[in-house]
Design an enzyme around this catalytic site. Structure first.
Site, mmCIF file in Angstrom:
data_model
loop_
_atom_site.group_PDB
_atom_site.id
_atom_site.type_symbol
_atom_site.label_atom_id
_atom_site.label_comp_id
_atom_site.label_asym_id
_atom_site.label_seq_id
_atom_site.Cartn_x
_atom_site.Cartn_y
_atom_site.Cartn_z
ATOM 1 N N LYS A 127 45.201 39.637 42.163
ATOM 2 C CA LYS A 127 44.947 38.353 42.836
ATOM 3 C C LYS A 127 45.742 37.225 42.168
ATOM 4 C CE LYS A 127 40.429 38.623 42.136
ATOM 5 N NZ LYS A 127 40.348 39.929 41.428
ATOM 6 N N ARG B 81 32.274 35.252 45.538
ATOM 7 C CA ARG B 81 32.080 36.572 44.944
ATOM 8 C C ARG B 81 30.734 37.162 45.295
ATOM 9 N NH1 ARG B 81 35.634 36.228 40.440
ATOM 10 N NH2 ARG B 81 35.745 38.165 39.312
ATOM 11 N N ARG C 145 42.932 39.125 27.357
ATOM 12 C CA ARG C 145 41.689 38.428 27.670
ATOM 13 C C ARG C 145 40.499 39.087 26.983
ATOM 14 N NH1 ARG C 145 41.642 37.398 34.112
ATOM 15 N NH2 ARG C 145 39.545 38.239 33.849
ATOM 16 N N ARG D 72 32.446 44.982 35.010
ATOM 17 C CA ARG D 72 32.996 44.074 36.025
ATOM 18 C C ARG D 72 33.194 44.806 37.352
ATOM 19 N NH1 ARG D 72 38.078 42.190 32.893
ATOM 20 N NH2 ARG D 72 38.691 41.231 34.866
HETATM 21 P P1 AP5 Z 1 46.023 40.231 37.912
HETATM 22 O O1 AP5 Z 1 46.935 39.572 38.891
HETATM 23 O O2 AP5 Z 1 45.693 39.486 36.663
HETATM 24 O O3 AP5 Z 1 44.671 40.717 38.666
HETATM 25 P P2 AP5 Z 1 43.436 39.897 39.175
HETATM 26 O O4 AP5 Z 1 43.043 40.463 40.493
HETATM 27 O O5 AP5 Z 1 43.697 38.425 39.125
HETATM 28 O O6 AP5 Z 1 42.367 40.373 38.094
HETATM 29 P P3 AP5 Z 1 41.285 39.581 37.251
HETATM 30 O O7 AP5 Z 1 40.876 40.489 36.143
HETATM 31 O O8 AP5 Z 1 41.757 38.213 36.905
HETATM 32 O O9 AP5 Z 1 40.141 39.488 38.316
HETATM 33 P P4 AP5 Z 1 38.654 39.206 38.084
HETATM 34 O O10 AP5 Z 1 38.182 38.967 39.457
HETATM 35 O O11 AP5 Z 1 37.935 40.241 37.317
HETATM 36 O O12 AP5 Z 1 38.686 37.950 37.077
HETATM 37 P P5 AP5 Z 1 38.402 36.384 37.263
HETATM 38 O O13 AP5 Z 1 39.328 35.670 36.375
HETATM 39 O O14 AP5 Z 1 38.316 35.987 38.684
HETATM 40 O O15 AP5 Z 1 46.650 41.665 37.563
HETATM 41 C C1 AP5 Z 1 46.038 42.536 36.632
HETATM 42 C C2 AP5 Z 1 47.132 43.310 35.855
HETATM 43 O O16 AP5 Z 1 47.805 44.205 36.744
HETATM 44 C C3 AP5 Z 1 48.228 42.411 35.263
HETATM 45 O O17 AP5 Z 1 48.638 42.936 34.026
HETATM 46 C C4 AP5 Z 1 49.355 42.475 36.301
HETATM 47 O O18 AP5 Z 1 50.630 42.290 35.689
HETATM 48 C C5 AP5 Z 1 49.206 43.897 36.834
HETATM 49 N N1 AP5 Z 1 49.557 44.006 38.255
HETATM 50 C C6 AP5 Z 1 49.322 43.088 39.249
HETATM 51 N N2 AP5 Z 1 49.754 43.554 40.440
HETATM 52 C C7 AP5 Z 1 50.253 44.810 40.197
HETATM 53 C C8 AP5 Z 1 50.852 45.813 41.049
HETATM 54 N N3 AP5 Z 1 50.999 45.614 42.376
HETATM 55 N N4 AP5 Z 1 51.227 46.978 40.454
HETATM 56 C C9 AP5 Z 1 51.066 47.176 39.104
HETATM 57 N N5 AP5 Z 1 50.534 46.263 38.263
HETATM 58 C C10 AP5 Z 1 50.119 45.096 38.806
HETATM 59 O O19 AP5 Z 1 36.913 36.288 36.666
HETATM 60 C C11 AP5 Z 1 36.614 36.534 35.325
HETATM 61 C C12 AP5 Z 1 35.115 36.373 35.095
HETATM 62 O O20 AP5 Z 1 34.719 35.021 35.361
HETATM 63 C C13 AP5 Z 1 34.199 37.221 35.987
HETATM 64 O O21 AP5 Z 1 34.017 38.517 35.452
HETATM 65 C C14 AP5 Z 1 32.912 36.388 35.989
HETATM 66 O O22 AP5 Z 1 32.169 36.584 34.806
HETATM 67 C C15 AP5 Z 1 33.431 34.966 36.002
HETATM 68 N N6 AP5 Z 1 33.606 34.418 37.364
HETATM 69 C C16 AP5 Z 1 34.776 33.994 37.949
HETATM 70 N N7 AP5 Z 1 34.566 33.570 39.197
HETATM 71 C C17 AP5 Z 1 33.235 33.714 39.436
HETATM 72 C C18 AP5 Z 1 32.402 33.471 40.571
HETATM 73 N N8 AP5 Z 1 32.909 32.970 41.725
HETATM 74 N N9 AP5 Z 1 31.074 33.759 40.461
HETATM 75 C C19 AP5 Z 1 30.553 34.243 39.315
HETATM 76 N N10 AP5 Z 1 31.281 34.510 38.224
HETATM 77 C C20 AP5 Z 1 32.619 34.243 38.264
HETATM 78 ZN ZN ZN Z 2 42.848 36.834 38.016
#
Ligand code: AP5
Ligand code: ZN
Length: 215
Positions: A13, A88, A159, A170
């Protein structure tokens, strides 16, 4: 254009958001980034959120709804936004829908990036992030110089919530609380699916081509 990026942790994402915000004039609203900034600043909210995040759980809905909707209704999001990590839960989606109705605006599409669980741990364990937020992968998207960001030269970091045991938690949360949103948005005719196992560039090409047809 008012868009939502949906998908499991590690789906790409953030990676796609970085590219899409260059293609289209969208305010980027990433709740995970906002929470990590609060943690880094040591605010009260950040300290509270960190306990949930480090355990792989979700931060409570009331906190997240307030935080995200404040940005949705802000001036910089008036010409369109890209939400990443919100909504979410069904409660968050309902709150967003109510807000959009109040603002007299409509969601354009929900972009679902699909990646099977088996791929997620490998993706997340190889992820490294720079100070400026650029996302790398040690194997799939490495920087030019090992451990350094191509853009700002800062040391690449892992992270806190990217430990394997937290990643499983997660993923469990995603399946329990977030996947109901797939039907939710399908019912509203907003869902668009993308194969997230393709390369970052291929995924980007597909999403960009789809978004270009929407208005
Ligand atoms: P990346 O682009 O970083 O993936 P992502 O989908 O953004 O993954 P996140 O881990 O950031 O998602 P998340 O939803 O768990 O975390 P968030 O920050 O929202 O890519 C991942 C890796 O893969 C990278 O190394 C990249 O280079 C590689 N990659 C990308 N595309 C690729 C491809 N096509 N092929 C190969 N490799 C690839 O949330 C974190 C925490 O915050 C949550 O756990 C929760 O505790 C809290 N939180 C956030 N929002 C909320 C909410 N709305 N409600 C409640 N809690 C929340
Ligand atoms: Zn992310």
């Amino acid at each position: 254009l008012n868009l939502i990026l949906l998908g499991p942790p590690g789906a790409g994402k953030g990676t796609q958001a970085e590219r899409l915000t260059q293609d289209f004039p969208l305010a980027y609203i990433a709740t995970g980034d906002m929470l990590r900034a609060a943690v880094a600043a040591g605010t009260e909210l950040g300290l509270k959120a960190k306990t949930f995040m480090d355990a792989g759980g979700l931060v409570p809905d009331d906190v997240m709804i307030g935080m995200a909707l404040e940005r949705v209704e802000s001036d910089d999001a008036r010409d369109g936004f890209l939400l990443d990590g919100f909504p979410r839960t069904v409660a968050q989606a309902d709150a967003l829908e109510g807000e959009m109705e109040q603002l007299g605006r409509k969601m354009t599409a929900v972009l679902l990036i699909e990646v099977p669980d088996e791929d997620i741990v490998r993706r997340i364990s190889g992820r490294r992030t720079s100070q400026s937020g650029r996302i790398y992968h040690v194997e799939f998207d490495p920087p030019k110089h090992e451990g350094r960001c191509d853009i700002d030269g800062s040391a690449l970091l892992q992270r806190d919530d990217d430990k394997p045991e937290v990643v499983q938690a997660r993923l469990d949360q995603y399946h329990a609380l977030t996947t109901p949103l797939i039907d939710y948005y399908e019912d509203r005719g907003l869902l668009r699916r993308f194969d997230g196992t393709r390369s970052p560039t291929e995924v980007h090409d597909h999403i960009r081509a789809t978004v270009a047809t929407l208005r």
